[in-house]
Design a protein around this motif. Structure first.
Motif, PDB file in Angstrom:
ATOM      1  N   GLU A  71       0.798  -1.227   0.000  1.00 37.94           N
ATOM      2  CA  GLU A  71       0.000   0.000   0.000  1.00 37.94           C
ATOM      3  C   GLU A  71       0.830   1.276   0.000  1.00 37.94           C
ATOM      4  O   GLU A  71       0.314   2.345   0.303  1.00 37.94           O
ATOM      5  N   ARG A  72       2.108   1.206  -0.361  1.00 41.55           N
ATOM      6  CA  ARG A  72       2.900   2.431  -0.412  1.00 41.55           C
ATOM      7  C   ARG A  72       2.648   3.147  -1.733  1.00 41.55           C
ATOM      8  O   ARG A  72       2.889   2.587  -2.801  1.00 41.55           O
ATOM      9  N   THR A  73       2.170   4.375  -1.642  1.00 45.17           N
ATOM     10  CA  THR A  73       1.839   5.143  -2.836  1.00 45.17           C
ATOM     11  C   THR A  73       3.101   5.737  -3.445  1.00 45.17           C
ATOM     12  O   THR A  73       3.870   6.434  -2.766  1.00 45.17           O
ATOM     13  N   ILE A  74       3.319   5.479  -4.736  1.00 43.57           N
ATOM     14  CA  ILE A  74       4.503   6.009  -5.414  1.00 43.57           C
ATOM     15  C   ILE A  74       4.148   7.019  -6.507  1.00 43.57           C
ATOM     16  O   ILE A  74       5.034   7.695  -7.035  1.00 43.57           O
ATOM     17  N   GLY A  75       2.861   7.146  -6.832  1.00 40.25           N
ATOM     18  CA  GLY A  75       2.501   8.097  -7.874  1.00 40.25           C
ATOM     19  C   GLY A  75       1.011   8.374  -7.905  1.00 40.25           C
ATOM     20  O   GLY A  75       0.195   7.498  -7.565  1.00 40.25           O
ATOM     21  N   VAL A  76       0.656   9.583  -8.286  1.00 42.38           N
ATOM     22  CA  VAL A  76      -0.741   9.965  -8.469  1.00 42.38           C
ATOM     23  C   VAL A  76      -0.827  10.828  -9.727  1.00 42.38           C
ATOM     24  O   VAL A  76       0.186  11.356 -10.204  1.00 42.38           O
ATOM     25  N   MET A  77      -2.041  10.991 -10.242  1.00 40.58           N
ATOM     26  CA  MET A  77      -2.200  11.728 -11.500  1.00 40.58           C
ATOM     27  C   MET A  77      -3.578  12.369 -11.562  1.00 40.58           C
ATOM     28  O   MET A  77      -4.588  11.674 -11.447  1.00 40.58           O
ATOM     29  N   PRO A  78      -3.644  13.690 -11.728  1.00 46.27           N
ATOM     30  CA  PRO A  78      -4.947  14.343 -11.940  1.00 46.27           C
ATOM     31  C   PRO A  78      -5.459  13.988 -13.327  1.00 46.27           C
ATOM     32  O   PRO A  78      -4.787  14.230 -14.329  1.00 46.27           O
ATOM     33  N   LEU A  79      -6.654  13.421 -13.397  1.00 43.47           N
ATOM     34  CA  LEU A  79      -7.136  12.849 -14.648  1.00 43.47           C
ATOM     35  C   LEU A  79      -8.649  13.017 -14.738  1.00 43.47           C
ATOM     36  O   LEU A  79      -9.360  12.864 -13.737  1.00 43.47           O
ATOM     37  N   TYR A  80      -9.125  13.303 -15.961  1.00 36.94           N
ATOM     38  CA  TYR A  80     -10.549  13.573 -16.155  1.00 36.94           C
ATOM     39  C   TYR A  80     -11.016  12.951 -17.465  1.00 36.94           C
ATOM     40  O   TYR A  80     -10.300  12.982 -18.478  1.00 36.94           O
ATOM     41  N   ALA A  81     -12.229  12.411 -17.434  1.00 38.20           N
ATOM     42  CA  ALA A  81     -12.920  12.064 -18.666  1.00 38.20           C
ATOM     43  C   ALA A  81     -13.620  13.334 -19.145  1.00 38.20           C
ATOM     44  O   ALA A  81     -14.454  13.896 -18.432  1.00 38.20           O
ATOM     45  N   VAL A 103     -13.565   8.656 -38.010  1.00 38.69           N
ATOM     46  CA  VAL A 103     -13.498   7.502 -37.110  1.00 38.69           C
ATOM     47  C   VAL A 103     -14.789   7.315 -36.311  1.00 38.69           C
ATOM     48  O   VAL A 103     -15.401   6.244 -36.314  1.00 38.69           O
ATOM     49  N   GLY A 104     -15.190   8.336 -35.584  1.00 37.89           N
ATOM     50  CA  GLY A 104     -16.356   8.225 -34.707  1.00 37.89           C
ATOM     51  C   GLY A 104     -16.333   9.337 -33.678  1.00 37.89           C
ATOM     52  O   GLY A 104     -15.704  10.371 -33.873  1.00 37.89           O
ATOM     53  N   SER A 105     -16.979   9.122 -32.558  1.00 32.96           N
ATOM     54  CA  SER A 105     -17.105  10.159 -31.539  1.00 32.96           C
ATOM     55  C   SER A 105     -15.752  10.464 -30.883  1.00 32.96           C
ATOM     56  O   SER A 105     -15.050   9.553 -30.431  1.00 32.96           O
ATOM     57  N   TYR A 106     -15.400  11.741 -30.848  1.00 33.70           N
ATOM     58  CA  TYR A 106     -14.140  12.171 -30.229  1.00 33.70           C
ATOM     59  C   TYR A 106     -14.267  12.258 -28.715  1.00 33.70           C
ATOM     60  O   TYR A 106     -13.274  12.178 -27.995  1.00 33.70           O
ATOM     61  N   TYR A 107     -15.474  12.437 -28.232  1.00 36.50           N
ATOM     62  CA  TYR A 107     -15.730  12.562 -26.795  1.00 36.50           C
ATOM     63  C   TYR A 107     -16.537  11.356 -26.319  1.00 36.50           C
ATOM     64  O   TYR A 107     -17.409  10.863 -27.035  1.00 36.50           O
ATOM     65  N   PRO A 108     -16.249  10.881 -25.088  1.00 42.56           N
ATOM     66  CA  PRO A 108     -15.257  11.385 -24.132  1.00 42.56           C
ATOM     67  C   PRO A 108     -13.825  11.105 -24.584  1.00 42.56           C
ATOM     68  O   PRO A 108     -13.563  10.219 -25.385  1.00 42.56           O
ATOM     69  N   LYS A 109     -12.916  11.893 -24.043  1.00 44.58           N
ATOM     70  CA  LYS A 109     -11.490  11.676 -24.163  1.00 44.58           C
ATOM     71  C   LYS A 109     -10.909  11.726 -22.755  1.00 44.58           C
ATOM     72  O   LYS A 109     -11.564  12.214 -21.826  1.00 44.58           O
ATOM     73  N   LEU A 110      -9.700  11.215 -22.585  1.00 47.32           N
ATOM     74  CA  LEU A 110      -9.070  11.200 -21.263  1.00 47.32           C
ATOM     75  C   LEU A 110      -8.039  12.323 -21.206  1.00 47.32           C
ATOM     76  O   LEU A 110      -7.192  12.447 -22.091  1.00 47.32           O
ATOM     77  N   GLN A 111      -8.122  13.135 -20.163  1.00 45.31           N
ATOM     78  CA  GLN A 111      -7.310  14.348 -20.082  1.00 45.31           C
ATOM     79  C   GLN A 111      -6.622  14.437 -18.725  1.00 45.31           C
ATOM     80  O   GLN A 111      -7.276  14.457 -17.686  1.00 45.31           O
ATOM     81  N   SER A 112      -5.283  14.504 -18.738  1.00 49.05           N
ATOM     82  CA  SER A 112      -4.543  14.830 -17.527  1.00 49.05           C
ATOM     83  C   SER A 112      -4.223  16.306 -17.582  1.00 49.05           C
ATOM     84  O   SER A 112      -3.479  16.766 -18.457  1.00 49.05           O
ATOM     85  N   ALA A 113      -4.788  17.058 -16.655  1.00 50.88           N
ATOM     86  CA  ALA A 113      -4.664  18.517 -16.664  1.00 50.88           C
ATOM     87  C   ALA A 113      -5.145  19.041 -15.332  1.00 50.88           C
ATOM     88  O   ALA A 113      -5.758  18.321 -14.538  1.00 50.88           O
ATOM     89  N   VAL A 114      -4.876  20.313 -15.094  1.00 54.21           N
ATOM     90  CA  VAL A 114      -5.545  21.039 -14.023  1.00 54.21           C
ATOM     91  C   VAL A 114      -6.645  21.852 -14.699  1.00 54.21           C
ATOM     92  O   VAL A 114      -6.346  22.727 -15.514  1.00 54.21           O
ATOM     93  N   PRO A 115      -7.913  21.575 -14.416  1.00 53.29           N
ATOM     94  CA  PRO A 115      -8.991  22.256 -15.134  1.00 53.29           C
ATOM     95  C   PRO A 115      -8.873  23.779 -15.090  1.00 53.29           C
ATOM     96  O   PRO A 115      -8.578  24.363 -14.047  1.00 53.29           O
TER      97      PRO A 115
END
Length: 398
Positions: A71-81, A103-115
């Motif tokens: 259970e030792r945390t080594i990484g985290v990531m802000p992530l949004y659909a 191709v098809g629908s572009y959304y949802p997409k996965l985004q790592s960002a600070v909103p």
């Protein structure tokens, strides 16, 4: 990514699901002020608790946590659909149009960002000493999440230069864009900064400052316990006006500023203008460890040059006084160039499961990067700083 086999990567629907100290041990390690206030648990949670992200916003939290056995945390990531491309400042609307036709629908997409926050910072947030292992595990988690949900792709925006270099090595597409930052060359005062400018630019800034400061009121800078609810009430009106004009609907809710007052007021520098007992304009900044990070501006009265004074010159003054290395004044804005803010590269990473679309984007990005490099070179040459002996002579006779 075989090293990731023993690492468990889990998805969080909210920052409420992880303790602040566990997240911040990766996002903001070390003592003192965090290098990046926007990836801290308290900032991202403020967005969630205030309803600025979450259901109905197009920003659904899908944060990642990477843990070793035990259970030792080594990484985290802000992530949004993401259900749209708003509030990102790395524009991909043409990609969306092309993808949906081919191709098809572009959304949802996965985004790592600070909103709503176009500030460069780490996105693969690793506990010190675990950087490479954590990055690999978090990236693998992102890719699996994208594929499992049949999303169009992964986007990591305003990542660090180190992450960009690593991402390119592991096969991600890299995108180069630009912003305008002010760099502190060891100035002792605002006048010391002005002395580094050409005579014409120096005089222009002095005139602008004099005009702004003659608006008939006072300018105050507030941080920490000096901040009161009345300041946020006023700033909310400023922010609403700016948000309505720029985006149609403001991204942040009123409750967000209450959350900032509660948990982040020591991270804030709010520059406000008051005339005849009424707050009429303001600029919101956040402190990083080495930088002042400008975020929002607004007003309820128009006064010549007051925008430049509150957003740019007061920020430079504050950075010099506090010994900060730079001021980042947000996205876009060629008008910043004449005020000492020079163009710098910003970066993002992208991955698409569809190979044909990925190849097309890669070709576009190569051409775009060359254009951005040329723009930065040209724009820098038009900067306000002294370049020749005539400028030095003008400085002596001014």
């Amino acid at each position: 990514m075989d090293d990731c086999d023993q690492i468990e990567v889990s998805v969080l629907g909210s920052l409420e699901s992880i303790a602040p100290e566990e997240w911040d041990a990766c996002a903001a390690p070390g003592e003192g002020r965090p290098e990046d206030p926007f990836t801290t648990h308290r900032f991202l949670l403020a967005l969630e608790r205030s309803g600025s992200v979450g259901p109905g916003t197009g920003w659904m939290p899908r944060h990642l946590v990477a843990r070793l056995p035990g259970e030792r945390t080594i990484g985290v990531m802000p992530l949004y659909a993401k259900g749209h491309s708003q509030g990102e400042y790395i524009f991909d609307h043409n990609w969306a149009y092309t993808y949906e036709k081919a191709v098809g629908s572009y959304y949802p997409k996965l985004q790592s960002a600070v909103p709503f926050t176009p500030v460069t910072g780490r996105r693969f947030l690793a506990h010190p000493g675990n950087e490479m292992t954590a990055r690999a595990a978090l990236l693998q988690g992102c890719i699996e999440l994208t594929v499992q949900n049949d999303w169009s792709g992964l986007h990591v925006t305003f990542c660090s230069e180190e992450e960009r270099e690593w991402g390119e090595k592991v096969g991600l597409l890299t995108r180069t864009t630009r912003q305008y930052h002010w760099q502190n060359a060891g100035y002792d005062s605002f006048d010391d900064f002005l002395a580094a400018l050409s005579s014409r630019k120096r005089k222009a800034i002095r005139k602008e400052r004099a005009k702004a400061q003659s608006f008939g009121g006072e300018i105050v800078s507030l941080t920490g316990d000096d901040l009161e609810p009345e300041h946020w009430d006023a700033f909310w009106h400023f922010y609403q006006d700016t948000g309505a004009r720029k985006w149609g609907t403001p991204y942040l809710t009123r409750e967000f500023f209450d959350c900032v007052q509660e948990s982040m007021r020591d991270d804030v520098l709010l520059v406000m203008a008051r005339r005849e007992g009424r707050w009429v304009a303001g600029a919101l900044n956040f402190f990083g460890r080495d930088a002042l990070l400008g975020r929002y501006w607004g007003c309820v009265e128009d006064h010549p040059c007051l925008h430049f004074e509150l957003c740019y010159y007061q920020a430079i003054d504050a950075a010099i006084t506090r010994g900060l290395a730079r001021v980042e004044a947000g996205a876009q804005g060629e008008h910043k160039l004449a005020r000492g803010y020079l163009p710098v590269e910003t970066h993002s990473l992208h991955w698409f499961p569809n190979e044909s679309f990925s190849n097309a984007v890669a070709q576009f990005l190569r051409a775009e990067a060359a254009a951005v490099d040329e723009e930065i070179e040209v724009l820098t040459s038009y900067g306000p700083f002294r370049k020749n002996i005539e400028d030095d002579n003008a400085r002596e006779t001014e």
